[in-house]
Design a protein around this motif. Structure first.
Motif: not given
Ligand SMILES: CC(C)(COP(=O)(O)O)[C@@H](O)C(=O)NCCC(=O)O
Ligand SMILES: [Mn+2]
Length: 943
Positions: A253, A413-414, A417, A512, A516-517, A525, A537
């Protein structure tokens, strides 16, 4: 006679206005602007300097510089060339009637889901060449003949995108901005002008083939197709070399910007994730090889996702994933190992063992799974797979750096990541995944670079300034409506947009919170539910201003490690603090700005729009501190000034500055008399104390503004000076004194040339810096006053300084002679060259602009005038909080540098002085017993 306003070569001399207003201002507004700047300038010297002969000279200089351009620049068409004006002149005007400005303007990357546009808009070179600047340039060695020739044109590079399904909106946009008439002089884009029969636009991506006929039909232009891989690589190489902090890592994140060493860029792996995925090993400019790829890419996510979730768009699918929990579908290591890690091989319980693996054992049908969970599971499966294949290819070729681009990522973001986790996990931390701020524009930029004469190759990182105009109708690069013609339309758009909802304050909300991830992004999430938007994002992509006249300040001891910002807003506490401070200032600033424009209804409306726009920027940053790239406090303060200019507030503190100048000049003679009655040592100390005391007049600081109600300028100045008891928090006065006055056997060692970076108008310059300048001059040191190119708060500008000096010189022979020698008092001279001979015995006092319009200064991007003045300088004096604390507090130089600042902000006092703030000198107000406890002073002598 050539008309300056029609000069097709605005390369060359933009000394007067290095930083311009937002691009979609009309040309007329631009002209009005420069005219009023010129008028001010003329008023300073009491003469109209824009007469024909100076026009001729300007033109000749421009032509000279054109001829010096490198081969990659547009060639000059010399046919029918003629000498204009007076043949006897040293540099007569050369008229080139057939020279057209054949600069390319637009390039496209038409993909399956998005159309990306990169276009260039020229901006006028403002030349303010009067007698003073001419003589100054001669003195600094940048006059005709020896002046630098800038290899590229000044202008702006814009990045915008449309959904491919809305290609008609894209065509309307191109037409309304006349971008397809690239072969013409851009300053005369004209809807009436006939379309160029042979107009060609460079384009890449599959749509360049698919939509070629549509472009011909609707715009009358042909698409010149460029190879997609060539474009991707050219775009990536340009971005990585020319843009500071273009690349960033994204781990759990957290975005962290990375400065890539230009000399150590190659080789790298470029992974472009579009519908499919290409992996390209890049060894240099134009040197690359597609080494691998995978058919499991963005198209797979979108295609499978659509079938499984019934989503209508890619963005909707991504949006769903934000609210998903992939653990309901994915089989995790913990599911197999009874909730335990499989630590022997480094797998945590939360690691995905098998994507969609749970679906085999559950007695469930598709409808039993939530579309959100399916979307996230799919996203992770594909991202992870791409990350893994990328790693294997990096391993294959021994590449440590892997850059990811393409429309699939979308700053998500995810996705980032997951990719980062895969690379990190498999390489055991040896290789790094990096992402690019302009990820979606690689192809379009590359297509732009494929024009023969784009000139971008010659650009250097210090010549690019990224600005973030509230660029309606596209915020963050995405088109939200029809293009806007002028400021009025823009304000209306903003009013509607803001009324409609929060979109403008949060066009791309959500970052985030760190962590958080979880490990590698495999936790659930954190959801922000309905506030999420598809481009959630995505990073804001600004307008790139190409300013060829900017240079790196030559006296920086190590430009590579130089970091201007003292405060990094990536620290959320800092960001929140400054957010609150600057939000608090806003109503007052708007009042000042509106008053500076006569308080008209139009000014009020613009003031309102400015407040909305700046608040929107602040909100955006609070949501994602990395939204605008690597951003420090100095950038934020500059953004505020830019935002004011965007809404045509050119000098919000104009009348305050004037009033304070007058009040200070009225007591200057007394101050000179007082100083002259002192011993050398006492005088030097008083001068330094005077600079610090006078720096209290700062309209950007809440504490100081409160103080102004407590007395007159001179009262506050004296009171403040009397309170300056040493030792100060950082106190190198004795070192400075020794150099100036000598000690014991040591003789004084006067400096050859001092650059005084002046700060505020009024007492600050008049009672603080000018007396110090006078002392240096008296000791044989040349003095260059370095002032802002454009107004910022109550800072004095380079245009205003000569008038102040002229007034001050009436009280002081030292200043008068030095100002004459430095050609500041042009009206006092019969002929500048005679006069400089006459005054050759006097050391000169000069003024140069610094190249910026901010209360702070980034010394990697200064005016060429300042860079030239620095060549012979051996003393730098940085004054004020903005220039000596917020920026440059940690800067090191090749020569002596004195940093003088009154610390006028509680938090900064705590942070920089590292002591108890109540240890700072206390300043009693004049009329009351209220104590101001947050002032410390810093006198730092550094090399
Ligand atoms: C904007 C400034 C850097 C200008 O200070 P200066 O360079 O004029 O000394 C300064 O006023 C500032 O940091 N203000 C922050 C807001 C406040 O303390 O209220
Ligand atoms: Mn200031």
């Amino acid at each position: 006679m050539a008309d300056l306003t029609e000069d097709p070569n605005p390369v060359l001399d933009i000394d007067g206005l290095l930083i311009n207003q937002e691009h979609n201002k009309t040309q007329e507004e631009d002209n009005n602007n420069s005219n009023s700047q010129l008028k001010n300038k003329s008023a300073v010297f009491g003469k109209d300097r824009e007469d024909n002969s100076s026009k001729n000279q300007n033109q000749a200089e421009r032509d000279m510089a054109s001829i010096h351009r490198s081969g990659s620049r547009p060639q000059l068409d010399l046919s029918k060339a003629a000498i204009g004006g007076n043949f006897e002149e040293k540099d007569p005007t050369i008229l080139l009637p057939n020279q057209s400005d054949d600069l390319s303007h637009l390039a496209l990357d038409i993909g399956g889901s998005l159309i990306k546009l990169v276009y260039f808009s020229r901006h006028e070179g403002q030349s303010i060449d009067d007698k003073r600047t001419k003589t100054l340039k001669e003195r600094l060695g940048i006059a005709n003949g020896t002046r630098r020739s800038y290899p590229i044109l000044g202008g702006r590079l814009h990045f915008v995108k449309f959904e491919t399904t809305k290609i008609n909106e894209c065509l309307d946009f191109i037409r309304s901005k006349q971008l397809h008439r690239g072969g013409m002089d851009s300053r005369h884009w004209n809807a009436e002008a006939p379309a160029n029969e042979n107009a060609v636009i460079k384009a890449t991506g599959g749509g360049a083939f698919k939509f070629a006929d549509l472009f011909k039909e609707r715009l009358g232009v042909s698409l010149d197709k460029e190879d997609e891989m060539d474009c991707l690589v050219a775009g990536a190489n340009f971005l990585l070399k020319a843009i500071r902090h273009e690349a960033f890592t994204h781990i759990e994140g957290r975005k962290e910007f990375v400065q890539i060493d230009h000399n150590d860029l190659f080789p790298y792996l470029l992974v472009n994730i579009g519908s499919g995925v290409s992996m390209i090993k890049v060894d240099g400019d134009g040197k690359f090889q597609r080494v691998s790829g995978t058919n499991v890419g963005g198209g797979t996510y979108w295609g499978l996702g659509r079938l499984l979730t019934k989503c209508k768009s890619f963005d909707e699918l991504l949006e769903l994933s934000q609210r998903g929990d992939n653990r309901t579908i994915d089989m995790l290591v913990g599911d197999i190992y009874g909730g335990m890690d499989y630590s022997k091989i480094g797998l945590s319980a939360s690691t995905i063992a098998s994507s969609f693996g749970k679906a085999i054992s559950d007695n469930k049908e598709l409808e039993d799974y939530s579309p959100e969970d399916i979307s996230l599971s799919l996203l992770r499966m594909i991202s992870y797979n791409i990350g893994q294949i990328a790693y294997l290819n990096a391993l294959r070729f021994g590449l440590k750096r892997i850059f990811f681009g393409g429309f699939f990522i979308r700053g998500h973001a995810y996705t980032m990541d997951t990719i980062s986790f895969a690379i990190h996990f498999w390489s055991k931390g040896d290789a790094q995944a990096m992402f690019l701020r302009h990820e979606g524009f690689l192809g379009a930029l590359g297509a732009f670079m494929s024009y023969e004469k784009h000139g971008l190759d010659d650009l250097m990182v210090h010549q690019l300034v990224e600005r973030f105009p509230m660029g309606a109708p596209y915020t963050g690069g995405k088109i939200h409506g029809p293009p806007l013609g002028d400021l009025n339309e823009k304000i209306s758009w903003m009013e509607k947009f803001v009324l409609k909802g929060t979109e403008i304050t949060a066009p791309v909300p959500m970052a985030p919170p760190p962590g958080t991830t979880g490990l590698g992004g495999f936790e659930v999430p954190s959801s922000k539910g309905g506030t999420l938007r598809s481009d959630a994002s995505a990073l804001n992509v600004g307008v790139l201003h190409l300013v060829p006249t900017l240079e790196v300040f030559p006296l920086l001891s190590d430009p590579k490690t130089y970091e201007p910002n003292t405060i990094d807003l990536a620290d959320h506490n800092e960001l929140e603090y400054w957010f609150t401070v600057l939000s608090g200032h806003l109503p007052d600033l708007v009042d000042k700005a509106v008053a500076s424009e006569g308080g008209t209804d139009d000014a009020k409306r613009r003031g309102d729009a400015f407040a909305r726009a700046f608040s929107a920027h602040l909100s955006r940053l609070i949501e994602d501190p990395a939204a605008y790239g690597k951003f420090g406090l100095a950038n934020l303060l500059e953004l505020r000034e830019e935002c004011l200019r965007e809404f045509q507030f050119h000098d919000a503190y104009r009348s305050i500055k004037q009033r304070e100048n007058e009040a200070s000049l009225a007591v200057l003679a007394d101050l000179f008399a007082e100083l002259d009655s002192m011993s050398e040592e006492t005088r030097l100390l008083s001068l330094i104390e005077g600079v610090l005391a006078a720096n209290i007049f700062d309209w950007g600081s809440r504490a100081c503004v409160d103080l102004y109600h407590k007395g007159t300028i001179i009262e506050i100045y004296r009171m403040s000076r009397n309170k300056m008891q040493r030792p100060w928090h950082v106190d190198d006065f004795d070192l400075f004194k020794e150099r100036m006055l000598g000690s014991g056997d040591k003789k004084p060692q006067p400096h050859k040339r001092a650059l005084l970076f002046v700060d505020n108008s009024g007492a600050d310059i008049v009672l603080g810096m000018l007396p110090l300048a006078r002392e240096l001059l008296r000791r044989g040191t040349e003095v260059v006053l370095v002032a802002n190119s454009l107004p910022a708060l109550n800072d004095v500008t380079a245009m205003e300084v000569p008038v102040i000096v002229a007034e001050a010189a009436k009280h002081c022979d030292i200043l008068r002679r030095a100002a004459e020698a430095g050609s500041l008092l042009v009206d006092a001279m019969i002929n500048p060259s005679d006069s400089s001979k006459e005054n050759s015995s006097s050391v000169p006092l000069m003024v140069v602009e610094n190249g910026c319009g901010s209360p702070c200064i980034d010394l990697r991007q200064v005016s060429s005038e300042l860079a030239a003045a620095a060549k012979d300088a051996d003393l730098i004096i940085l004054e004020g909080m903005g220039r000596a604390l917020h920026t440059n507090f940690n800067a090191r130089f090749k020569c002596d540098a004195l940093k003088l600042a009154m610390v006028k902000n509680q938090r900064l006092a705590e942070k920089l002085i590292e002591g108890n703030i109540y240890d700072s000198p206390l300043i009693d107000s004049v009329n009351t017993q209220i104590r101001f406890q947050l002032f410390g002073v810093i006198v730092m002598l550094v090399r």
